[in-house]
Design a protein around this motif. Structure first.
Motif, PDB file in Angstrom:
ATOM      1  N   THR A  99      -3.850   3.004   1.050  1.00 60.74           N
ATOM      2  CA  THR A  99      -3.074   4.250   1.114  1.00 60.74           C
ATOM      3  C   THR A  99      -2.336   4.398   2.443  1.00 60.74           C
ATOM      4  O   THR A  99      -1.217   4.897   2.484  1.00 60.74           O
ATOM      5  CB  THR A  99      -4.018   5.458   0.919  1.00 60.74           C
ATOM      6  OG1 THR A  99      -4.850   5.184  -0.204  1.00 60.74           O
ATOM      7  CG2 THR A  99      -3.242   6.717   0.667  1.00 60.74           C
ATOM      8  N   VAL A 100      -2.963   3.959   3.500  1.00 61.71           N
ATOM      9  CA  VAL A 100      -2.355   4.137   4.823  1.00 61.71           C
ATOM     10  C   VAL A 100      -0.992   3.445   4.897  1.00 61.71           C
ATOM     11  O   VAL A 100      -0.029   4.007   5.443  1.00 61.71           O
ATOM     12  CB  VAL A 100      -3.298   3.604   5.929  1.00 61.71           C
ATOM     13  CG1 VAL A 100      -2.653   3.785   7.291  1.00 61.71           C
ATOM     14  CG2 VAL A 100      -4.625   4.326   5.884  1.00 61.71           C
TER      15      VAL A 100
ATOM     16  N   PHE B  12       1.109   2.920   2.458  1.00 59.85           N
ATOM     17  CA  PHE B  12       2.078   3.755   1.731  1.00 59.85           C
ATOM     18  C   PHE B  12       2.436   4.996   2.547  1.00 59.85           C
ATOM     19  O   PHE B  12       3.596   5.373   2.638  1.00 59.85           O
ATOM     20  CB  PHE B  12       1.494   4.171   0.370  1.00 59.85           C
ATOM     21  CG  PHE B  12       1.588   3.081  -0.652  1.00 59.85           C
ATOM     22  CD1 PHE B  12       2.743   2.930  -1.414  1.00 59.85           C
ATOM     23  CD2 PHE B  12       0.536   2.195  -0.845  1.00 59.85           C
ATOM     24  CE1 PHE B  12       2.834   1.917  -2.359  1.00 59.85           C
ATOM     25  CE2 PHE B  12       0.633   1.175  -1.778  1.00 59.85           C
ATOM     26  CZ  PHE B  12       1.775   1.035  -2.539  1.00 59.85           C
ATOM     27  N   ASN B  13       1.437   5.620   3.134  1.00 62.55           N
ATOM     28  CA  ASN B  13       1.703   6.834   3.914  1.00 62.55           C
ATOM     29  C   ASN B  13       2.684   6.561   5.043  1.00 62.55           C
ATOM     30  O   ASN B  13       3.615   7.339   5.282  1.00 62.55           O
ATOM     31  CB  ASN B  13       0.395   7.403   4.477  1.00 62.55           C
ATOM     32  CG  ASN B  13      -0.475   8.008   3.385  1.00 62.55           C
ATOM     33  OD1 ASN B  13      -0.035   8.136   2.239  1.00 62.55           O
ATOM     34  ND2 ASN B  13      -1.704   8.360   3.719  1.00 62.55           N
ATOM     35  N   VAL B  14       2.474   5.452   5.725  1.00 67.51           N
ATOM     36  CA  VAL B  14       3.349   5.125   6.857  1.00 67.51           C
ATOM     37  C   VAL B  14       4.771   4.860   6.370  1.00 67.51           C
ATOM     38  O   VAL B  14       5.751   5.353   6.953  1.00 67.51           O
ATOM     39  CB  VAL B  14       2.797   3.910   7.630  1.00 67.51           C
ATOM     40  CG1 VAL B  14       3.860   3.337   8.550  1.00 67.51           C
ATOM     41  CG2 VAL B  14       1.581   4.325   8.427  1.00 67.51           C
ATOM     42  N   MET B  15       4.896   4.125   5.292  1.00 66.18           N
ATOM     43  CA  MET B  15       6.246   3.794   4.792  1.00 66.18           C
ATOM     44  C   MET B  15       6.955   5.050   4.269  1.00 66.18           C
ATOM     45  O   MET B  15       8.138   5.268   4.536  1.00 66.18           O
ATOM     46  CB  MET B  15       6.104   2.740   3.679  1.00 66.18           C
ATOM     47  CG  MET B  15       7.396   2.003   3.377  1.00 66.18           C
ATOM     48  SD  MET B  15       8.019   1.085   4.805  1.00 66.18           S
ATOM     49  CE  MET B  15       9.728   1.574   4.803  1.00 66.18           C
TER      50      MET B  15
ATOM     51  N   LEU C 273       8.986   5.513  -3.721  1.00 68.80           N
ATOM     52  CA  LEU C 273       7.799   4.761  -3.308  1.00 68.80           C
ATOM     53  C   LEU C 273       6.528   5.499  -3.721  1.00 68.80           C
ATOM     54  O   LEU C 273       5.551   4.880  -4.155  1.00 68.80           O
ATOM     55  CB  LEU C 273       7.833   4.548  -1.788  1.00 68.80           C
ATOM     56  CG  LEU C 273       6.780   3.603  -1.209  1.00 68.80           C
ATOM     57  CD1 LEU C 273       6.879   2.223  -1.865  1.00 68.80           C
ATOM     58  CD2 LEU C 273       6.961   3.466   0.304  1.00 68.80           C
ATOM     59  N   LEU C 274       6.591   6.817  -3.613  1.00 68.93           N
ATOM     60  CA  LEU C 274       5.436   7.631  -3.988  1.00 68.93           C
ATOM     61  C   LEU C 274       5.055   7.392  -5.452  1.00 68.93           C
ATOM     62  O   LEU C 274       3.884   7.255  -5.796  1.00 68.93           O
ATOM     63  CB  LEU C 274       5.769   9.111  -3.778  1.00 68.93           C
ATOM     64  CG  LEU C 274       4.685  10.108  -4.200  1.00 68.93           C
ATOM     65  CD1 LEU C 274       3.627  10.224  -3.108  1.00 68.93           C
ATOM     66  CD2 LEU C 274       5.284  11.487  -4.491  1.00 68.93           C
TER      67      LEU C 274
ATOM     68  N   ASP D  51      -3.121  10.652  -1.055  1.00 65.60           N
ATOM     69  CA  ASP D  51      -4.235  11.448  -0.540  1.00 65.60           C
ATOM     70  C   ASP D  51      -3.711  12.667   0.218  1.00 65.60           C
ATOM     71  O   ASP D  51      -2.506  12.965   0.184  1.00 65.60           O
ATOM     72  CB  ASP D  51      -5.162  10.594   0.337  1.00 65.60           C
ATOM     73  CG  ASP D  51      -4.463  10.127   1.612  1.00 65.60           C
ATOM     74  OD1 ASP D  51      -3.287  10.502   1.829  1.00 65.60           O
ATOM     75  OD2 ASP D  51      -5.089   9.384   2.401  1.00 65.60           O
ATOM     76  N   HIS D  52      -4.576  13.354   0.936  1.00 65.56           N
ATOM     77  CA  HIS D  52      -4.159  14.579   1.620  1.00 65.56           C
ATOM     78  C   HIS D  52      -3.231  14.310   2.796  1.00 65.56           C
ATOM     79  O   HIS D  52      -2.693  15.240   3.380  1.00 65.56           O
ATOM     80  CB  HIS D  52      -5.395  15.377   2.058  1.00 65.56           C
ATOM     81  CG  HIS D  52      -6.276  14.634   3.013  1.00 65.56           C
ATOM     82  ND1 HIS D  52      -7.013  13.529   2.630  1.00 65.56           N
ATOM     83  CD2 HIS D  52      -6.520  14.828   4.315  1.00 65.56           C
ATOM     84  CE1 HIS D  52      -7.683  13.089   3.685  1.00 65.56           C
ATOM     85  NE2 HIS D  52      -7.407  13.867   4.728  1.00 65.56           N
TER      86      HIS D  52
END
Length: 668
Positions: free
Chosen positions: A94-95, A97-100, A116-117, A125-126
């Motif tokens: 997940t990290v 994806f979150n960064v991108m 991307l989401l 995640d939150h």
DNA sequence: TTAGGGTTAG
């Protein structure tokens, strides 16, 4: 930067892998601007050589994440995405994806973020949702935002503070402040961001009362303390605010510990936007001595206040600061600078700023058109309007207000008519009430009173007090009693409390010598408890703005000022000056009327400047009313007797007076 | 992780 970073790199052969990793992470975290891109590249190469960052397996995911983030932070989203794509599936948590996704959002690519989401696995995640919701607000995509809200609710994440705050902003920025408020109201816990988000949300939708009410409630509760962001959030809601509301934000400002530039800038802007120019300038002075370093936003906020006060000296000093700090090019700041010069009566300086601009938008053009217009140079204003079009900038509604007003000030009747028609025919801009008011002013002051009246009766929208006021003003100039009474009738119905229109009507009667009616206007005013707005004039001397009221005797130099006035009036009478007593409101003995006129604030201000400055200094005065006929005449004579340039800004336009001639050519 | 500050008319 690059060499110092490279020097900091640990030797390749280090056997302490963890230590090396920490140093690298630290170095990558420091790469946050395009200038560091090469450094990121060399760190990446270094990692590849040591077998740590090629995406081929065996990498440390934490390092890869930092590398992707560093590329994005330096503006190379392509490389960030390539690296992201090269991360093997099992490793891509997940990290990554979150960064991108965050990188896309911070580079204003909300669509890529949302795409991307939707392909995300494992699920968001939150940390993902706040950022994804921001993408929805940036893209103004309410349906996507709603979908995310539903997903969040299913996961029970709507209780998360960050997620809920982002939901508030998403709904508010998609024009649904009602839904935003619902989220806010249902939150089990709120922090300062929740409050600021709802305050800003209401302000954005122009629900100013609710925005200010939320701010007030926040201040009253024992919850999170308002901060600089609270002031910044409520700022757009504080146009023409009530004195009590301005007092409230000032209290918040005063109570704020360790104020940064955002708090100062917001407070200065609130004063500027509420025509509290003296307070804005005063606060700026305090900031200079006891606050943080003023930045471009500070200066852009205080410049309109300088213009309002005609504080040319301060405005010029701010220009020097801009030069010294190398703040140009900055279009917004340059627009504000140009407007300040124009409002101080310095058309040439305004033009210099305009000519020096690299990029100009419709605000820049509107400002310079308006500057020429209010200085009575209508033909040049029109030429600038045409140049704007040639340069590819399309006029908006406000540009047309400036253009039509410019035609009106210069008596360019045919041009004004033509441009008004072109709004609908050519530019597809629906004329608003302001444009109709300009046209009535144009027709009326050019002497076409009947036509102006017919124009009003045919308007597709209900005429307001500005429209009828323009007609009444024209009736005063052209002594048209019949239509003047019709206009006054409408005005007293629409805005019975506004003293200015009673004064205008009484001027019309006085001009016709109908003193009985003058008296009856006065008694109507007295019965209704309506007081004439006392005239006041501002004038800058050194770094101080001096304010004079009608009949003012409070100034330290008061005695000298009145003596100077006596001398000037004596010289004028020798030249045949007779006081224009129809400018006085009251039906009193001629002599009294004359003495009332002689203490008008603009006369006191002129005398004050003459006493304190030499011949080379122009007299610059700013008034809160329109100049009266007698003071206009007085100023023209002074310009001859004292050989002084006099520049008076009234609420309508500039009067640039030299050698007995005014730029308005007595057409005002 | 989430919010938030500047310029134009009458």
């Amino acid at each position: 930067m690059r060499s110092s970073l490279t020097r900091l790199l640990p030797p390749k052969s280090t056997d302490s892998g963890r230590c090396c990793c920490t140093v690298l992470v630290d170095l990558l975290d420091r790469c946050r601007s395009p200038a560091s891109l090469r450094t990121v590249g060399s760190l990446h190469a270094r990692l590849l050589l040591s077998g740590g960052g090629g995406g081929g397996g065996g990498e440390q995911p934490a390092l890869l994440v930092k590398l992707i983030r560093a590329y994005a932070a330096c503006g190379d989203l392509c490389r960030a995405r390539l690296l992201f794509d090269s991360v093997p599936g099992p490793l891509k948590n997940t990290v990554f994806f979150n960064v991108m996704i965050r990188s896309y959002v911070s580079h204003r690519r909300p669509r890529d973020a949302l795409r991307l989401l939707s392909s995300m696995s494992p699920g968001p995640d939150h940390y993902t949702y706040p950022c994804a919701l921001k993408a929805c607000s940036d893209a103004a995509d309410l349906p996507a935002g709603r979908q995310l809200h539903a997903a969040v609710a299913r996961l029970g994440l709507d209780a998360n503070l960050f997620v809920a705050n982002a939901l508030i902003t998403m709904y508010a920025r998609c024009g649904r402040s009602d839904r935003a408020f619902q989220v806010f109201a249902e939150m089990p816990r709120r922090d300062v961001v929740s409050w600021n988000a709802i305050i800003a949300g209401f302000a954005r939708e122009r629900r100013f009362d609710r925005s200010i009410a939320a701010c007030r409630e926040m201040a009253a509760l024992r919850g999170p303390a308002p901060d600089a962001g609270t002031l910044a959030s409520v700022l757009p809601a504080m146009a023409d605010a009530a004195p009590a509301d301005i007092g409230l934000v000032r209290d918040l400002f005063d109570e704020m510990p360790a104020k940064g530039p955002i708090a100062w800038n917001a407070m200065i802007a609130i004063y500027s936007n509420n025509s509290m120019a003296k307070e804005a300038v005063g606060l700026f002075a305090r900031m200079e001595t006891a606050g943080p370093e003023p930045d471009a936003l500070t200066l852009a906020s205080v410049l309109p206040a300088c213009g309002q006060l005609s504080a040319f000296g301060l405005g010029k000093r701010i220009h020097e600061i801009i030069k010294r700090k190398g703040m140009r090019p900055n279009m917004v700041l340059e627009n504000a600078l140009m407007d300040m010069y124009a409002n101080c009566g310095c058309l040439a300086d305004a033009r210099d700023v305009f000519d020096g601009m690299r990029v100009r938008d419709v605000v820049s053009w509107t400002s310079i058109i308006s500057a020429y217009g209010t200085h009575g140079r209508g033909k040049e204003a029109i030429a600038l309007f045409e140049k704007m079009r040639e340069s590819g900038v399309e006029p908006d509604s406000i540009a047309f207000v400036s253009l039509l007003a410019a035609c009106s000030h210069a008596g360019l009747l045919e041009e004004g008519r033509r441009y008004f028609r072109s709004m609908t025919n050519k530019y597809r801009i629906v004329p608003r009430i302001e444009h109709y008011a300009c046209m009535v002013d144009l027709l009326g002051r050019a002497g076409c009173i009947e036509e102006a009246y017919a124009f009003i009766t045919k308007m597709p929208i209900r005429p307001n007090d500005r429209v009828w006021g323009a007609l009444l003003g024209a009736c005063r100039v052209h002594s048209n009693m019949e239509i003047g009474l019709l206009a006054a009738d409408e005005l007293f119905r629409l805005v019975p409390e506004q003293s200015g229109y009673y004064v205008l009507l009484s001027n019309i009667y006085a001009r016709a010598g109908r003193w009985e009616e003058v008296t009856s206007v006065r008694s109507v005013m007295a019965d209704k408890g309506i007081k004439k707005v006392p005239g006041c004039s501002n004038v800058e001397l050194g770094s101080k703005v001096h304010t004079f009221h009608v009949g003012d005797q409070s100034h330290l130099q008061s005695k000298m000022i009145y003596r100077k006035l006596d001398v000037l009036l004596g010289r004028m009478k020798e030249l045949g000056y007779v006081a224009a007593t129809e400018s006085a409101l009251h039906d009193v003995e001629e002599e009294d009327k004359e003495s009332h006129l002689t203490v008008h604030s603009e006369k006191l201000a002129i005398a004050f400047v003459l006493i304190n400055t030499g011949r080379e200094t122009p007299v610059r005065i700013t008034m809160n009313l329109r100049i009266c006929g007698d003071c206009h005449h007085f100023a023209k004579l002074v310009s001859t007797i004292a050989e002084r340039e006099i520049i008076i800004k009234d609420t309508n336009r500039f009067h640039h007076i030299e050698n007995g001639v005014c730029s308005c050519r007595d057409y005002w």
